[in-house]
Motif scaffolding. Structure first.
Motif, PDB file in Angstrom:
ATOM      1  N   CYS A   1      34.611  43.239  34.050  1.00  0.00           N
ATOM      2  CA  CYS A   1      35.253  42.192  33.262  1.00  0.00           C
ATOM      3  C   CYS A   1      35.857  41.114  34.147  1.00  0.00           C
ATOM      4  O   CYS A   1      36.717  41.384  34.998  1.00  0.00           O
ATOM      5  CB  CYS A   1      36.325  42.794  32.361  1.00  0.00           C
ATOM      6  N   TYR A   2      35.424  39.869  33.942  1.00  0.00           N
ATOM      7  CA  TYR A   2      35.928  38.757  34.749  1.00  0.00           C
ATOM      8  C   TYR A   2      37.395  38.467  34.448  1.00  0.00           C
ATOM      9  O   TYR A   2      38.114  37.893  35.242  1.00  0.00           O
ATOM     10  CB  TYR A   2      35.100  37.497  34.518  1.00  0.00           C
ATOM     11  N   ALA A   3      37.833  38.931  33.234  1.00  0.00           N
ATOM     12  CA  ALA A   3      39.194  38.639  32.800  1.00  0.00           C
ATOM     13  C   ALA A   3      40.147  39.798  33.079  1.00  0.00           C
ATOM     14  O   ALA A   3      41.343  39.686  32.808  1.00  0.00           O
ATOM     15  CB  ALA A   3      39.191  38.332  31.306  1.00  0.00           C
ATOM     16  N   SER A   4      39.597  40.888  33.591  1.00  0.00           N
ATOM     17  CA  SER A   4      40.412  42.096  33.774  1.00  0.00           C
ATOM     18  C   SER A   4      41.187  42.428  32.511  1.00  0.00           C
ATOM     19  O   SER A   4      42.377  42.795  32.554  1.00  0.00           O
ATOM     20  CB  SER A   4      41.402  41.909  34.932  1.00  0.00           C
ATOM     21  N   ALA A   5      40.514  42.304  31.373  1.00  0.00           N
ATOM     22  CA  ALA A   5      41.192  42.503  30.079  1.00  0.00           C
ATOM     23  C   ALA A   5      41.756  43.900  29.990  1.00  0.00           C
ATOM     24  O   ALA A   5      41.106  44.886  30.331  1.00  0.00           O
ATOM     25  CB  ALA A   5      40.207  42.246  28.950  1.00  0.00           C
ATOM     26  N   GLY A   6      42.939  43.971  29.520  1.00  0.00           N
ATOM     27  CA  GLY A   6      43.619  45.257  29.403  1.00  0.00           C
ATOM     28  C   GLY A   6      44.560  45.511  30.553  1.00  0.00           C
ATOM     29  O   GLY A   6      45.457  46.352  30.450  1.00  0.00           O
ATOM     30  N   GLU A   7      44.386  44.807  31.640  1.00  0.00           N
ATOM     31  CA  GLU A   7      45.249  45.003  32.806  1.00  0.00           C
ATOM     32  C   GLU A   7      46.230  43.859  32.971  1.00  0.00           C
ATOM     33  O   GLU A   7      47.093  43.908  33.840  1.00  0.00           O
ATOM     34  CB  GLU A   7      44.400  45.114  34.082  1.00  0.00           C
ATOM     35  N   THR A   8      46.073  42.821  32.159  1.00  0.00           N
ATOM     36  CA  THR A   8      46.963  41.665  32.264  1.00  0.00           C
ATOM     37  C   THR A   8      47.977  41.735  31.128  1.00  0.00           C
ATOM     38  O   THR A   8      47.773  42.446  30.139  1.00  0.00           O
ATOM     39  CB  THR A   8      46.157  40.370  32.149  1.00  0.00           C
TER      40      THR A   8
END
Lengths: 480, 494
Positions: A118-125
């Motif tokens: 994931c390019y957005a690091s979704a879930g970790e931000t």
């Protein structure tokens, strides 16, 4: 049999001149692709042809001295590489206060998946979700612009550095508001679309089918084994079953959607089978294939932007063609003549969950290290409207290909148009574009497309009338 | 990582010094069929002379010589000629009439809602559109004609308001002058081929009889009126020498009127149904009338003798009015268009039916063909219907009387939202121009045509690989770019 005419016999005065930008690309030993992108003309020739054409360009060619050359001049006139008058140069640019009629809403940074790449690091931000009032403000702004410009309607796209359907309440309520606003202003119904990971409840699928008239782009990686290796739920399970259920429901309803396949280095060899699987089982209208981006969670991972990707892509193309379908890669698009890869230089109006204005779909949060580069606006002091940072916006507007020194000599410049600025800046750390590994992929696949055009046109040459792309917009737009 | 800037601009390449013949290298396979190596996709180089020879074979489409009398060709035996079905429109509310300028450069069409459009026949594109005056009370009927000098003549009337005939210049469509007549309930207009007389048929104001008013052109001075009959004059047409005016009457008979002598010569009186369309043969020796009952009659001019009656078995019964007529310049083939949506081709003088082409909106809805005309070279038939479509048909001389659908004249503003289309280019060897045609998605395109892409970006790959270069002998499905092949009409064109 036709005769070979000298320039005077066919009514032209003076020596032949090259009509515009022409490129020469090696394709094999002593074989060169001669390509004039703005004339949409191409053919493959031996070195003699290239050197004769180069002599014409440099004013060293004399008619009548070389029978082969005279015939070549006749041929080159037919394909409008010589003596064809000025060519249309795509030069769409904006200036002044932006007045968009298309809105993108980054509804949330939360996601129900934890995709490895994931390019957005979704879930970790930090979790951020857009409030309904933020969405309404954006909708009212673009709707008012549509009225002012005399356009038929406006557009809403739902996107996320997360899964947009995760903010379901705002998605559904904002679209209802948009429809109501359109009626109040005498506009046609807005076009609405979304990106999604495809992990949806049936009632969500029902709503999408009934309401999103612009379609859906579903991220799906093909073979279940390939998909489940990287696209995992929060609990670490594969999500292919849920996504395939969504796709089958779309197919059953005849609903238009596209599939986006992300290919990691370890999955390259499976790409042809994945495409075969997709074509055999699903009716997606568009199949986009991209190598994984070295961003977010995947930064530092082995690159998929390799020659192996090119080879696998070609095999995947053959698989798709056998089903009467096509796949496409974002940077290789011979059907387009343009000066911009995406909307970054074209006043894209995308709202973060906090309501600030970004030009890039990948920069959705003010926490992004490149937020200063890609954010250019914020809500105004009144209840409506926005304040724009015009210097920041003008920098983005300058990211069209004619301002890229690096790209000037590239034969793909008017179709690729400089590739993704955000990706390049993220990977290289340089604001001035210096090329990326994608450039090689783009050139190779573009070359394939040109050769395909020649083959499909009978095998000797390709020549089509250039098409005008783009639509008028305010700021001020000029097309040269 | 520092990358070298790509540099592919045209420049000389290394040669070993030998002055080889310039060669074009054929691309014989698609790149992905040859895995990583492109060598397998490239053929043996062809000399320029050979390339030009192949190109001239493609562009040369010499007509075949005429055959003997044509036989009726059942539709199932004609494989290459497709019939259009989709909704690319020239007028959004139906076409009223067509008129071609005498030089053949422009086609003028009028729609049912006072819209007039000028089409450039060389490019196939809409040149100009404008609206004629609309009466305030909404009761109006439009007629259109084109003077030999190249002005558009458009008339309108309203019940209770005198007939107004407005002249517009070509190709800009600017109003230039007007004639105000004494007729109401205008039925027909005709301009003499020499461009000196305008005839207008209708009901005289304050009278019970129908009349034909004559006006001089370009002065616009009244020349007199012809009283015709209580039943009314429906249609008018001049003979090619401009000497005689043929008038059809409400109850069926035709009248032949000498304009010079200002008297009736004779009449044709062998039909019960009134004529819905009239045509004079190019030599002026005969005229043809199409009737509400589906019959077509050929009459000798000026004695009115019936020469031939034409009727297709499929025209018996209701709803087969003949509404449009056109004839080839050698008068060998007559084309009729009907309210049943059927274009029929007849050989003359024997009157044999050659071909029927049916245009249908759906299984149950048909179009009514309201106008037909040939281009000056006789190779293209143009039809218009009450659905708003103007269709171009190839009309080859061999086999004669077999129209093949080519394209539409297309106004994106009149096309329903969401309609998708493809576009292809065809090089016109005669004019040296490349003409762009627009077709519904999935339509076949003619040999030698190349696809264009007309809107959204996408990759490009052919769906049907081609063999090494040879003139295609069959229709080719448009295969340029599947994303661009079939796309919505761009909104900025509306």
């Amino acid at each position: 049999m036709s005769t070979i005419s000298s320039p005077t016999e066919i009514g032209l005065q003076g020596p032949p001149t090259v009509s515009g930008e022409t490129f020469v690309v090696p394709v094999d030993k002593d074989k060169y692709l001669v390509y004039a992108p703005l004339r949409r003309a191409a053919f493959v020739a031996n070195p003699r042809v290239v050197n004769l054409l180069s002599a014409i360009k440099e004013g060293r060619y004399e008619a009548g001295n070389d029978p082969g050359g005279d015939g070549l001049v006749e041929f080159l006139r037919r394909v409008e590489i010589l003596d064809a008058g000025p060519e249309f140069v795509p030069n769409k640019k904006y200036s002044g206060i932006p007045s968009p009629t298309s809105l993108t809403l980054f509804l949330t940074t939360t996601c129900n998946l934890r995709c490895t790449y994931c390019y957005a690091s979704a879930g970790e931000t930090p979790a951020k979700s857009m409030a309904l009032e933020v969405a309404k403000r954006g909708i009212d702004f673009v709707a008012a612009n549509a009225v002012e410009k005399g356009e038929h309607t406006f557009e809403i796209n739902y996107h996320g550095g997360g899964e947009p359907t995760g903010n379901w309440h705002v998605m559904t309520e904002s679209l209802a508001h948009a429809r109501k606003r359109a009626v109040e202003l005498g506009l046609g119904p807005p076009t609405a679309s979304t990106a999604s990971n495809g992990v949806l409840k049936d009632e969500q699928i029902d709503w999408i089918i009934a309401n999103l008239n612009g379609g859906v782009s579903v991220s799906y990686d093909g073979l279940p084994s390939a998909h489940d290796r990287h696209r995992l739920t929060v609990l670490g399970h594969g999500s292919s079953g849920r996504v395939m259920h969504t796709l089958k429901r779309f197919d059953a309803a005849g609903y238009p959607y596209g599939i986006r396949v992300t290919v990691t280095a370890d999955q390259i060899s499976q790409l042809p089978e994945s495409v075969e699987f997709i074509c055999s089982h699903f009716g997606a209208q568009r199949i986009q294939v991209e190598p994984s981006y070295p961003l977010g969670r995947w930064r530092g991972a082995p690159s998929a932007e390799t020659s192996n990707f090119i080879a696998a892509y070609r095999l995947a193309q053959a698989k798709a063609a056998a089903h009467g379908r096509e796949i496409f890669f974002s940077g290789a698009r011979l059907g387009t003549l343009t000066n911009h890869f995406c909307g970054v230089s074209q006043d894209t109006f995308a709202l973060s969950p906090d309501g600030n204005v970004s030009a890039c779909y990948e920069v959705f949060s003010e926490d992004n290290p490149l937020a200063d580069v890609f954010f250019y606006g914020q809500p105004g002091d009144t209840e409506s409207g926005y304040r724009f940072n015009l210097p920041a916006l003008d920098h983005l507007r300058g990211q069209s290909v004619q301002h890229r020194e690096f790209c000037q000599g590239c034969f793909a410049k008017w179709t690729c148009a400089g590739d993704c600025y955000h990706r390049a800046v993220s990977v290289t750390g340089e604001l001035e574009f210096q090329g990326t590994d994608r450039c090689h992929i783009i050139r190779e696949l573009t070359k394939d497309q040109i050769l395909s055009k020649i083959a499909a046109s009978g095998g000797l040459f390709w020549h089509e009338a250039p098409s005008v792309t783009g639509s008028p917009a305010r700021g001020k737009e000029s097309l040269l | 990582m520092i990358r070298n800037r790509p540099e592919f601009h045209l420049t000389s390449v290394y040669e070993d010094g030998a002055r080889d013949e310039p060669q074009i290298v054929p691309v014989t396979a698609l790149p992905w069929e040859t895995a990583m190596s492109r060598r397998g996709a490239l053929g043996v180089g062809l000399g320029i002379a050979g390339v030009l020879s192949i190109l001239s074979d493609v562009f040369a489409q010499e007509p075949q010589g005429p055959t003997s009398k044509p036989a009726f060709i059942p539709p199932t035996e004609i494989m290459a000629c497709k019939v259009p079905t989709a909704a690319l429109k020239a007028h959004d509310q139906g076409v009223n009439t067509l008129a071609l300028t005498s030089d053949g450069n422009f086609l003028i069409s009028s729609g049912n809602h006072s819209d007039v459009k000028i089409w450039d026949m060389a490019s196939g594109k809409l040149q100009k559109k404008f609206e004629t005056v609309k009466p305030a009370d909404g009761n109006h009927r439009y007629h259109l004609a084109v003077t030999p000098s190249g002005e558009i003549l458009s008339s309108w009337f309203a019940i209770g308001i005198n007939t107004t005939i407005q002249f517009y210049s070509l190709p800009d469509g600017k109003p230039i002058s007007q004639i105000i007549g004494n007729l109401v309930d205008l039925r027909s207009l005709a301009i003499s081929p020499d461009g000196t007389i305008l005839a207008v048929a209708g009901l005289a104001w304050g009278q019970v009889d129908f009349s034909v008013e004559l006006w001089s052109l370009p002065e616009g001075k009244p020349l007199g009126a012809i009283r015709t009959s209580e039943r009314g004059s429906q249609l008018l047409t001049f003979t090619p020498d401009s000497n005689n005016l043929i008038i059809s009457n409400d109850n069926g008979p035709l009248s032949f009127f000498s304009v010079k002598e200002h008297r009736f010569l004779s009449g044709a009186n062998n039909t019960n149904a009134y004529a819905s369309t009239l045509l004079v043969l190019p030599d002026g020796q005969a005229c043809i009338s199409g009737h509400m009952d589906g019959a077509v009659y050929v009459w000798a001019v000026p004695d009115g003798k019936l020469l031939r009656a034409l009727r297709s078995p499929s025209t018996y019964g209701y709803g087969h009015d003949v509404k449009a007529l056109a004839i080839t310049s050698d008068a060998s083939v007559l084309v009729t268009g009907g309210a049943d949506g059927v274009i029929r081709c007849w050989s003359l003088p024997d009157g044999q039916l050659i071909r029927e082409v049916t245009l249908k909106l759906s299984e149950y809805e048909m179009r009514s063909i309201v106008a037909l005309t040939f281009t000056r070279d006789g190779k293209t038939l143009i039809s218009a219907d009450d659905h708003g479509q103007i269709i171009l048909w190839d009309f080859p001389s061999t086999p004669p009387g077999v129209p093949c659908f080519r394209s539409y004249l297309f106004d994106s503003a009149a096309t329903p939202s969401g309609t998708k289309a493809i576009a292809y280019n065809l090089y016109d060897r005669v004019t040296g121009r490349t003409i762009t045609y627009t077709l519904p998605c999935g339509s076949p395109i003619p040999p030698g045509a190349t696809c264009t892409c007309n809107c959204v970006p996408g990759t490009s790959a052919p769906s049907v690989p081609q063999v090494p270069y040879a003139p295609p002998t069959t229709d080719t499905i448009c295969s340029c770019n599947k994303v661009c092949t079939c796309v919505p009409v761009p909104t900025f064109l509306r």
